[in-house]
Motif scaffolding. Structure first.
Motif, mmCIF file in Angstrom:
data_model
loop_
_atom_site.group_PDB
_atom_site.id
_atom_site.type_symbol
_atom_site.label_atom_id
_atom_site.label_comp_id
_atom_site.label_asym_id
_atom_site.label_seq_id
_atom_site.Cartn_x
_atom_site.Cartn_y
_atom_site.Cartn_z
ATOM 1 N N TYR A 7 0.771 -1.134 0.067
ATOM 2 C CA TYR A 7 0.180 -0.096 -0.078
ATOM 3 C C TYR A 7 0.889 1.216 -0.175
ATOM 4 N N PRO A 8 1.959 1.332 0.929
ATOM 5 C CA PRO A 8 2.727 2.742 0.817
ATOM 6 C C PRO A 8 3.201 2.612 -0.761
ATOM 7 N N ILE A 9 3.763 1.794 -1.404
ATOM 8 C CA ILE A 9 4.071 1.816 -2.888
ATOM 9 C C ILE A 9 3.170 2.266 -3.725
ATOM 10 N N LEU A 10 2.118 1.472 -3.505
ATOM 11 C CA LEU A 10 1.000 2.076 -4.423
ATOM 12 C C LEU A 10 0.716 3.501 -4.183
ATOM 13 N N GLU A 11 0.496 4.075 -2.877
ATOM 14 C CA GLU A 11 0.404 5.595 -2.930
ATOM 15 C C GLU A 11 1.322 6.239 -3.294
ATOM 16 N N ARG A 12 2.762 5.964 -3.413
ATOM 17 C CA ARG A 12 3.717 6.741 -3.939
ATOM 18 C C ARG A 12 3.593 6.577 -5.295
ATOM 19 N N LEU A 13 3.165 5.575 -6.068
ATOM 20 C CA LEU A 13 3.105 5.353 -7.487
ATOM 21 C C LEU A 13 1.683 6.349 -7.992
ATOM 22 N N VAL A 14 0.648 6.541 -7.104
ATOM 23 C CA VAL A 14 -0.330 7.203 -7.648
ATOM 24 C C VAL A 14 -0.044 8.821 -7.375
ATOM 25 N N GLU A 15 0.758 9.062 -6.403
ATOM 26 C CA GLU A 15 1.304 10.484 -6.225
ATOM 27 C C GLU A 15 2.159 10.763 -7.375
ATOM 28 N N ALA A 16 2.769 9.660 -7.868
ATOM 29 C CA ALA A 16 3.812 10.258 -8.958
ATOM 30 C C ALA A 16 3.108 10.095 -10.266
ATOM 31 N N GLY A 17 1.954 9.883 -10.206
ATOM 32 C CA GLY A 17 1.143 9.735 -11.625
ATOM 33 C C GLY A 17 1.301 8.467 -12.405
ATOM 34 N N TRP A 18 1.931 7.632 -12.037
ATOM 35 C CA TRP A 18 2.349 6.270 -12.589
ATOM 36 C C TRP A 18 1.093 5.315 -12.609
ATOM 37 N N VAL A 19 0.248 5.259 -11.425
ATOM 38 C CA VAL A 19 -0.812 4.615 -11.282
ATOM 39 C C VAL A 19 -2.172 5.353 -10.928
ATOM 40 N N ALA A 20 -3.259 4.906 -11.579
ATOM 41 C CA ALA A 20 -4.415 5.416 -11.282
ATOM 42 C C ALA A 20 -5.159 4.757 -10.250
#
Length: 94
Positions: A31-44
């Motif tokens: 979940y922390p990785i997913l959150e960082r990917l969302v913040e970076a715009g790599w994951v929606a």
């Protein structure tokens, strides 16, 4: 974890617990990785709509265009991480 996101689609989306299970990682890692990917715009991330009796609401994750490019670059630079192997006598990776 990125392999799970690469193979997900609108018809077969990836959600947090599925990603944890398929990646063999705990929720405290995923979940922390997913959150960082969302913040970076790599994951929606999209929220589940409709009924979901007996379980918490799911959040679905999908690579964005930027995320797909980044994942492809990572796959090319670290092919073993993605399970790719070089085919003898051929250019590129399988």
């Amino acid at each position: 974890m990125i392999k799970v996101l690469l193979t997900s689609s609108p018809e077969a989306p990836a959600w947090g617990l599925k990603i944890c299970e398929e990646a063999g990682l705990g929720s405290g890692t995923v979940y922390p990785i997913l959150e960082r990917l969302v913040e970076a715009g790599w994951v929606a991330r999209t929220e589940e709509v409709g009924e979901h009796p007996g379980r918490p609401k799911r959040y679905y994750y999908q690579l964005t265009g930027v995320g797909q490019v980044a994942a492809q670059r990572a796959k090319e630079s670290k092919p073993r991480v993605f399970g790719a192997v070089r085919v003898v006598g051929e250019e590129g990776w399988a």
